[in-house]
Write a protein that holds these residues in place. Structure first.
Motif, PDB file in Angstrom:
ATOM      1  N   UNK A 177       0.815  -1.220   0.000  1.00 24.50           N
ATOM      2  CA  UNK A 177       0.000   0.000   0.000  1.00 24.50           C
ATOM      3  C   UNK A 177       0.845   1.264   0.000  1.00 24.50           C
ATOM      4  N   UNK A 178       2.163   1.127   0.141  1.00 26.59           N
ATOM      5  CA  UNK A 178       3.031   2.290   0.256  1.00 26.59           C
ATOM      6  C   UNK A 178       3.682   2.716  -1.042  1.00 26.59           C
ATOM      7  N   UNK A 179       4.766   3.463  -0.895  1.00 24.32           N
ATOM      8  CA  UNK A 179       5.503   4.042  -2.016  1.00 24.32           C
ATOM      9  C   UNK A 179       6.511   3.027  -2.572  1.00 24.32           C
ATOM     10  N   UNK A 180       7.125   3.327  -3.715  1.00 23.39           N
ATOM     11  CA  UNK A 180       8.167   2.436  -4.228  1.00 23.39           C
ATOM     12  C   UNK A 180       9.313   2.219  -3.234  1.00 23.39           C
ATOM     13  N   UNK A 181       9.695   3.263  -2.522  1.00 24.39           N
ATOM     14  CA  UNK A 181      10.760   3.113  -1.521  1.00 24.39           C
ATOM     15  C   UNK A 181      10.301   2.216  -0.378  1.00 24.39           C
ATOM     16  N   UNK A 182       9.039   2.373   0.052  1.00 29.11           N
ATOM     17  CA  UNK A 182       8.479   1.461   1.060  1.00 29.11           C
ATOM     18  C   UNK A 182       8.585   0.014   0.597  1.00 29.11           C
ATOM     19  N   UNK A 183       8.324  -0.210  -0.690  1.00 28.77           N
ATOM     20  CA  UNK A 183       8.353  -1.570  -1.233  1.00 28.77           C
ATOM     21  C   UNK A 183       9.733  -2.199  -1.071  1.00 28.77           C
ATOM     22  N   UNK A 184      10.771  -1.433  -1.359  1.00 32.55           N
ATOM     23  CA  UNK A 184      12.133  -1.957  -1.229  1.00 32.55           C
ATOM     24  C   UNK A 184      12.447  -2.252   0.228  1.00 32.55           C
ATOM     25  N   UNK A 185      12.090  -1.331   1.101  1.00 29.17           N
ATOM     26  CA  UNK A 185      12.377  -1.513   2.527  1.00 29.17           C
ATOM     27  C   UNK A 185      11.664  -2.754   3.086  1.00 29.17           C
ATOM     28  N   UNK A 186      10.378  -2.891   2.769  1.00 28.24           N
ATOM     29  CA  UNK A 186       9.615  -4.044   3.256  1.00 28.24           C
ATOM     30  C   UNK A 186      10.111  -5.347   2.641  1.00 28.24           C
ATOM     31  N   UNK A 187      10.485  -5.288   1.380  1.00 29.09           N
ATOM     32  CA  UNK A 187      10.967  -6.499   0.704  1.00 29.09           C
ATOM     33  C   UNK A 187      12.184  -7.065   1.410  1.00 29.09           C
TER      34      UNK A 187
ATOM     35  N   UNK B  32      14.934  13.118 -10.477  1.00 32.02           N
ATOM     36  CA  UNK B  32      14.704  13.682  -9.134  1.00 32.02           C
ATOM     37  C   UNK B  32      13.311  13.327  -8.623  1.00 32.02           C
ATOM     38  N   UNK B  33      12.338  13.339  -9.510  1.00 36.61           N
ATOM     39  CA  UNK B  33      10.944  13.131  -9.112  1.00 36.61           C
ATOM     40  C   UNK B  33      10.492  11.681  -9.210  1.00 36.61           C
ATOM     41  N   UNK B  34      11.258  10.877  -9.892  1.00 34.85           N
ATOM     42  CA  UNK B  34      10.822   9.534 -10.271  1.00 34.85           C
ATOM     43  C   UNK B  34      10.720   8.560  -9.101  1.00 34.85           C
ATOM     44  N   UNK B  35       9.554   7.941  -8.959  1.00 31.71           N
ATOM     45  CA  UNK B  35       9.412   6.857  -7.993  1.00 31.71           C
ATOM     46  C   UNK B  35      10.181   5.626  -8.435  1.00 31.71           C
ATOM     47  N   UNK B  36      10.227   5.402  -9.758  1.00 36.61           N
ATOM     48  CA  UNK B  36      10.991   4.274 -10.305  1.00 36.61           C
ATOM     49  C   UNK B  36      12.448   4.352  -9.880  1.00 36.61           C
ATOM     50  N   UNK B  37      13.064   5.515 -10.105  1.00 31.41           N
ATOM     51  CA  UNK B  37      14.476   5.670  -9.780  1.00 31.41           C
ATOM     52  C   UNK B  37      14.719   5.769  -8.275  1.00 31.41           C
ATOM     53  N   UNK B  38      13.770   6.304  -7.542  1.00 31.57           N
ATOM     54  CA  UNK B  38      13.945   6.377  -6.086  1.00 31.57           C
ATOM     55  C   UNK B  38      13.981   4.988  -5.463  1.00 31.57           C
ATOM     56  N   UNK B  39      13.202   4.055  -6.024  1.00 30.81           N
ATOM     57  CA  UNK B  39      13.263   2.673  -5.538  1.00 30.81           C
ATOM     58  C   UNK B  39      14.645   2.089  -5.792  1.00 30.81           C
ATOM     59  N   UNK B  40      15.193   2.367  -6.981  1.00 36.55           N
ATOM     60  CA  UNK B  40      16.530   1.876  -7.314  1.00 36.55           C
ATOM     61  C   UNK B  40      17.590   2.525  -6.413  1.00 36.55           C
ATOM     62  N   UNK B  41      17.456   3.821  -6.178  1.00 36.73           N
ATOM     63  CA  UNK B  41      18.403   4.523  -5.305  1.00 36.73           C
ATOM     64  C   UNK B  41      18.325   3.986  -3.881  1.00 36.73           C
TER      65      UNK B  41
END
Length: 290
Positions: free
Chosen positions: A104-114, A141-150
Motif C-alpha cells: 500500500x506504500x511508495x516504491x521506496x516502502x516496497x524496497x524496505x519491506x521487501x 529527481x521526481x521519479x518513484x521508479x528511480x527512487x526505488x533503485x536509489x
C-alpha cells in the motif's frame, strides 16, 4: 513452521505494533544453489504492463521476487510512509510462477519491506520498472521508479531503473525487455559489482531494430518550464492542473537526452551522495569555516 498467511500488516505508526503474519521467505524457498535473488519493483503499480515485461525479461536469470505498489505511485520521488500502516498482500496471481506482493506504500516502502519482511536478506540485484514514460535528465529527481533503485543502492544492493519513453498503456516493451535482460546478464556475470551501483536506464520508443545500442551518458541539463492551469470544478471551486513544456538546455552529445534522441539506450550512473565537491572546494576559499 506455520504456513504464512497471505496478508501482512506492518503498523509503522507504533513501534510496538504487532506484525500479524509474515510471508514465506523467498530466500528459504527451494532454490538452485548460487542462484541470485532478484527483487523487482516499480512505481506504476503491480498491474502495470511494464512490470510484467521486466519480470518476463529476466525470469530465468535468478529467483525473482516482486514487491510493488498496489496502485500507481508516479512522481512520488523518495517518499516513505510515516504515521500510517503499511499493508502487504499476496499478488502471485499477477505473474506465472513468481512470488509477488503488492504494498500500500511508495516504491521506496516496497524496497524496505521487501528486504526486511519478505526476503529477510538483501537480494543480489534490484530492478525497478519498466516505467511508462521518460526518466532522463531532471526527471530522475521526481521519479518513484528511480527512487526505488536509489533506495536499494543505499542499502548496498546493486540496482537498475528502467524507463521506456512511451506513456501508452499498450506500449511495445520489446526493446526494453531486450536491453534489460542484456544488462542484467552482464552484471550478474561479473564476480564483483559495486554494492552502491545504481544505473538509470532509458529506452527510446522506437522499433527494437532501430535501436543503435547502449551509451553511457551524463544527465542532461533539461527541465520542464512549468505552468499551473487554473480551472474550476463542477461546483465552481478553483483548482490547478500542472502543465509544462520540456526544454533541453544542454547541447552536449554525451547526455542521456542526446542518446535517446538518436535512438540509443541511455545509461546514467547515479548516486545518492548529493555533495557538490567542486563547489565545496571553491567555498573553502570564500567562506570562513573550520
Amino acid at each position: 513452521m506455520a504456513k504464512a498467511k497471505k496478508t501482512i500488516e506492518t503498523l509503522l505508526a507504533s513501534k510496538n505494533a504487532p506484525i500479524r503474519s509474515k510471508p514465506k521467505s523467498a530466500a528459504t524457498q527451494k532454490q538452485v544453489p548460487d542462484e541470485p535473488i532478484i527483487l523487482i519493483t516499480n512505481d506504476d503499480g503491480i498491474s502495470a504492463p511494464g512490470l510484467k515485461a521486466l519480470v518476463e525479461a529476466v525470469k530465468d536469470l535468478g529467483k525473482i521476487v516482486v514487491v510493488a505498489p498496489d496502485k500507481p505511485q508516479s512522481g512520488m520521488g523518495h517518499a516513505i510512509t510515516i504515521g500510517h500502516p503499511l499493508r502487504l498482500h499476496s499478488a502471485n496471481s499477477f505473474f506465472d510462477g513468481v512470488e509477488a506482493w503488492q504494498c500500500s506504500g511508495t516504491p521506496v516502502d516496497c524496497v524496505k519491506l521487501a528486504v526486511d519482511k519478505v526476503l529477510h536478506r538483501k537480494p543480489d540485484l534490484c530492478l525497478s520498472g519498466v516505467n511508462h514514460g521518460a526518466n532522463h535528465s531532471i526527471n530522475v529527481i521526481y521519479s518513484g521508479t528511480m527512487s526505488a533503485a536509489v533506495e536499494a543502492a543505499i542499502e548496498s544492493i546493486p540496482s537498475l531503473g528502467f524507463s521506456l519513453l512511451d506513456y501508452n498503456i499498450d506500449a511495445d516493451f520489446t526493446g526494453a525487455k531486450k536491453f534489460a535482460r542484456l544488462l542484467v546478464q552482464q552484471l550478474l556475470s561479473r564476480k564483483v559489482i559495486d554494492k552502491h551501483l545504481c544505473l538509470n536506464v532509458n529506452i527510446p520508443s522506437v522499433d527494437v531494430n532501430l535501436i543503435k545500442g547502449m551509451k553511457l551518458c551524463r544527465q542532461a541539463y533539461a527541465k520542464y518550464e512549468e505552468d499551473f492551469d487554473e480551472r474550476k470544478d463542477p461546483n465552481g471551486r478553483k483548482y490547478f492542473w500542472l502543465t509544462g513544456e520540456f526544454i533541453n538546455f544542454d547541447k552536449g552529445k554525451d547526455t542521456d537526452v542526446w542518446a535517446l534522441n538518436n535512438n540509443f539506450v541511455s545509461i546514467v550512473p547515479v548516486q545518492f551522495d548529493l555533495t557538490d565537491y567542486k563547489l565545496k572546494d571553491k567555498l573553502r576559499k570564500i567562506l570562513k569555516t573550520n
